[in-house]
Motif scaffolding. Structure first.
Motif: not given
Length: 124
Positions: A8-12, A53-62, A83-97
């Motif tokens: 999935r295309k990710v801008c930042c 739909e616009d998000c899908a176009k931006q990320m180049k997926v369905a 639940n007061g749990k820590v949230l980490f943002i990392e990983g996944g199937e993406y490609q930076l623009c």
């Protein structure tokens, strides 16, 4: 044989990749992992005001792919908040623009200097 997963295309990447209660210690059983592509759907849909739909176009997926990514991301956000749990943002199937305007859409933070899409719309 299953089809290979499309990146999935990710801008930042997020400026911060850890969120949660200020005084919390990270316990491997009490944290939530959100992928970068899940973060991107939250950014585009909830912050930038894109339709799925616009998000899908931006990320180049369905659109159906965006819908399932977005639903999972919102579930993770809710679990972290409620639940007061820590949230980490990392990983996944993406490609930076690469930040070039001819490849990226209006939701790209790289060539807009970080301004929000709605700011650009209002200025016409």
């Amino acid at each position: 044989m299953p089809r290979p997963m499309k990146r999935r295309k990710v801008c930042c990447l997020p400026k911060n990749n850890r969120f949660g209660p200020v005084d919390s210690l990270v316990d491997t059983k009490d944290y939530i992992n959100m992928t970068v592509d899940e973060y991107e759907t939250i950014r585009l849909i909830d912050l930038e005001g894109f339709k799925q739909e616009d998000c899908a176009k931006q990320m180049k997926v369905a659109r159906t792919t965006v819908q399932s990514i977005y639903m999972e991301a919102r579930k993770k956000l809710a679990e972290s908040l409620v639940n007061g749990k820590v949230l980490f943002i990392e990983g996944g199937e993406y490609q930076l623009c690469d930040g070039l305007e001819n490849e990226c859409g209006p939701g790209c933070n790289r060539h807009r200097g970080g301004r929000h899409f709605k700011d650009n719309e209002d200025k016409g």
